[in-house]
Design an enzyme around this catalytic site. Structure first.
Site, PDB file in Angstrom:
ATOM      1  N   CYS A   1      -8.438  -7.051   1.850  1.00  0.00           N
ATOM      2  CA  CYS A   1      -8.589  -5.374   1.897  1.00  0.00           C
ATOM      3  C   CYS A   1     -10.038  -4.980   1.582  1.00  0.00           C
ATOM      4  O   CYS A   1     -10.321  -3.711   1.993  1.00  0.00           O
ATOM      5  CB  CYS A   1      -7.673  -4.747   1.104  1.00  0.00           C
ATOM      6  SG  CYS A   1      -5.747  -5.306   1.424  1.00  0.00           S
TER       7      CYS A   1
ATOM      8  N   HIS B   1       4.543 -10.429   3.641  1.00  0.00           N
ATOM      9  CA  HIS B   1       3.681 -11.171   4.147  1.00  0.00           C
ATOM     10  C   HIS B   1       2.869 -12.162   3.283  1.00  0.00           C
ATOM     11  O   HIS B   1       2.106 -12.997   3.591  1.00  0.00           O
ATOM     12  CB  HIS B   1       2.577 -10.679   5.165  1.00  0.00           C
ATOM     13  CG  HIS B   1       1.532  -9.887   4.503  1.00  0.00           C
ATOM     14  ND1 HIS B   1       0.323 -10.442   4.452  1.00  0.00           N
ATOM     15  CD2 HIS B   1       1.451  -8.466   3.979  1.00  0.00           C
ATOM     16  CE1 HIS B   1      -0.463  -9.356   3.602  1.00  0.00           C
ATOM     17  NE2 HIS B   1       0.376  -8.315   3.510  1.00  0.00           N
TER      18      HIS B   1
ATOM     19  N   THR C   1       0.917  -1.084  -0.207  1.00  0.00           N
ATOM     20  CA  THR C   1       0.020   0.004   0.139  1.00  0.00           C
ATOM     21  C   THR C   1       0.805   1.347  -0.120  1.00  0.00           C
ATOM     22  O   THR C   1       0.399   2.068  -0.894  1.00  0.00           O
ATOM     23  CB  THR C   1      -1.124  -0.081   1.110  1.00  0.00           C
ATOM     24  OG1 THR C   1      -1.943  -1.161   1.091  1.00  0.00           O
ATOM     25  CG2 THR C   1      -1.794   1.221   1.380  1.00  0.00           C
TER      26      THR C   1
ATOM     27  N   GLN D   1       1.277 -10.270  -5.651  1.00  0.00           N
ATOM     28  CA  GLN D   1       0.829 -11.894  -5.902  1.00  0.00           C
ATOM     29  C   GLN D   1       1.681 -12.908  -6.874  1.00  0.00           C
ATOM     30  O   GLN D   1       1.380 -13.821  -6.779  1.00  0.00           O
ATOM     31  CB  GLN D   1      -0.788 -11.975  -6.358  1.00  0.00           C
ATOM     32  CG  GLN D   1      -1.608 -11.049  -5.157  1.00  0.00           C
ATOM     33  CD  GLN D   1      -1.617 -11.884  -3.941  1.00  0.00           C
ATOM     34  OE1 GLN D   1      -1.460 -13.228  -4.054  1.00  0.00           O
ATOM     35  NE2 GLN D   1      -2.464 -11.073  -2.982  1.00  0.00           N
TER      36      GLN D   1
ATOM     37  N   SER E   1       5.548  -7.716  -1.258  1.00  0.00           N
ATOM     38  CA  SER E   1       5.391  -7.488   0.202  1.00  0.00           C
ATOM     39  C   SER E   1       5.729  -8.911   0.776  1.00  0.00           C
ATOM     40  O   SER E   1       5.551 -10.052   0.278  1.00  0.00           O
ATOM     41  CB  SER E   1       3.858  -7.305   0.199  1.00  0.00           C
ATOM     42  OG  SER E   1       3.596  -7.049   1.551  1.00  0.00           O
TER      43      SER E   1
ATOM     44  N   THR F   1      13.584   5.584  10.610  1.00  0.00           N
ATOM     45  CA  THR F   1      14.513   4.274  11.196  1.00  0.00           C
ATOM     46  C   THR F   1      13.962   2.995  10.522  1.00  0.00           C
ATOM     47  O   THR F   1      12.766   2.709  10.465  1.00  0.00           O
ATOM     48  CB  THR F   1      14.421   4.428  12.833  1.00  0.00           C
ATOM     49  OG1 THR F   1      14.990   5.478  13.323  1.00  0.00           O
ATOM     50  CG2 THR F   1      15.210   3.041  13.092  1.00  0.00           C
TER      51      THR F   1
ATOM     52  N   ASN G   1      -5.130 -10.601  -7.442  1.00  0.00           N
ATOM     53  CA  ASN G   1      -5.299 -11.241  -6.140  1.00  0.00           C
ATOM     54  C   ASN G   1      -6.425 -11.826  -6.081  1.00  0.00           C
ATOM     55  O   ASN G   1      -6.511 -12.798  -4.870  1.00  0.00           O
ATOM     56  CB  ASN G   1      -5.042 -10.139  -5.111  1.00  0.00           C
ATOM     57  CG  ASN G   1      -5.810  -9.117  -5.329  1.00  0.00           C
ATOM     58  OD1 ASN G   1      -6.152  -8.511  -6.308  1.00  0.00           O
ATOM     59  ND2 ASN G   1      -6.590  -8.652  -4.105  1.00  0.00           N
TER      60      ASN G   1
END
Length: 377
Positions: free
Chosen positions: A323, A203, A72, A181, A201, A239, A151
């Site tokens: 989402c 995850h 995102t 994906q 991404s 950071t 997705n």
């Protein structure tokens, strides 16, 4: 009762090595990567290694990789960063009607800001014909955003051909790809395909949530969304979350695309063959879709009703993009599916940890639900 998790397009379980790496980074190599002492250097070396791992997986240079909080943020960075940087060159953005919501919603905001956005419609298989890009891209186009693999239905876009069309029509237009994906499931070669920016991404590939990576080709100007630090060449200051980044890279080091693809192909083919034996089942994903995602409709039974039934048997699937929070799928709508099929759709998505027992559990629970749940009038 054992758990059968088949919602891997929403998120995957973090693999053991990646989880252990995160723990080690939080309890041992816990320094701030920007600190000028030993503990800071330890963390910085881990970030350098992680960046090299991600870069190698995409066949790009390590200094072209930036870490973000996920897709995102990455998609928003490119859409707003490129449109701001190139607004004097034009105001047209070309995308598709089946992009992730982080692209669709960003495009809607850009429309409010005065940009022209063209949403290309897919065919019945969820594929946008390359000829549509031929017609849409012109001298006023500053950005083209395309999802590599959808997705919800697993449709695969021909990125190499699209890239050639874009660069032929307008060599200065930025070609952005949401590869979330596709990453870890197929070989990605953004440089070869003419892709200027690309996001992935963690995850979705058995890494932790909250971290992703953005490839920005050298020479492509993307204005940053954030300000306030020297980190990552000021492109994405702040950071760095070293534990998540190192964990992400550890998960990527576990990639075996060919082996996993063969395994998933077998599961998908078995599931499809069994589903075809049932009445009132429509398969919405095409035969050319990536095997990791299978979208079906159980005619006459609302998605939410079937989802909760499956959940009682500890079988976990979804009805659309996570989402979307249960909203009706605009992807299936764009593909031309009827409201009845959309309202009864289910998405089954595999990972390397799934096996035939998971598929059998889904089928058993599905059949039971089809026999016992009240049909929608």
């Amino acid at each position: 009762m054992s758990e059968h998790y088949l919602d891997n397009s929403a998120t995957t379980v973090t693999c053991e090595k990646a989880a252990q790496k995160a723990l080690s980074m939080m309890t041992s190599e816990y320094g701030n990567p920007s600190s000028l002492h030993k503990k800071g250097l330890e963390a910085e070396l881990e970030l350098t290694h992680a960046r090299e791992v991600i870069a190698n997986s995409l066949f790009v240079e390590s200094d072209e990789v930036y870490f973000t909080s996920g897709s995102t943020e990455s998609n928003n960075t490119v859409l707003f960063g490129v449109s701001s940087a190139k607004k004097r060159n034009g105001n047209k953005i070309v995308t598709t009607a089946i992009e992730h919501s982080s692209v669709i919603e960003a495009c809607k905001k850009l429309e409010q800001d005065g940009f022209e956005v063209v949403y290309l419609t897919p065919d019945k298989n969820g594929v946008v014909p390359p000829s549509a890009f031929e017609e849409a891209v012109d001298s006023n186009t500053i950005l083209v955003a395309v999802m590599a693999v959808n997705n919800e239905v697993g449709s695969v876009q021909n990125l190499e051909r699209i890239g050639k069309i874009i660069k032929r029509k307008n060599k200065d237009a930025v070609f952005h790809v949401d590869a979330v994906q596709a990453y870890g499931k197929m070989v990605l070669k953004p440089k070869k395909w003419g892709v200027d920016t690309l996001c992935v991404s963690s995850h979705k590939v058995h890494g932790p949530k909250g971290v992703g990576a953005l490839y920005i080709k050298k020479g492509v100007r993307v204005l940053p969304l954030l300000f306030g630090g020297e980190q990552q060449k000021k492109q994405r200051p702040g950071t760095e979350c070293a534990p998540l980044i190192a964990s992400f890279a550890t998960a990527v080091e576990e990639f075996d695309i060919t082996k996993n693809r063969e395994h998933i192909n077998a599961l998908n083919e078995y599931l499809v063959s069994e589903l075809k034996k049932l009445s009132d089942i429509t398969i919405n994903s095409s035969i050319d879709a990536i095997p990791y995602v299978l979208n079906i409709s159980v005619e006459g039974i609302k998605s939410e009703t079937m989802l909760h039934h499956l959940e009682q048997d500890e079988v976990y699937v979804s009805s659309s993009s996570a989402c979307a929070k249960g909203k009706k799928s605009y992807v299936l709508k764009a593909m031309g599916l009827s409201d009845d099929l959309i309202d009864s759709s289910l998405r089954i998505s595999f990972s390397k940890y799934n096996d035939k027992a998971d598929v059998d559990a889904f089928l058993e629970s599905l059949k039971k639900g089809m026999n016992t749940l009240a049909k929608r009038k």
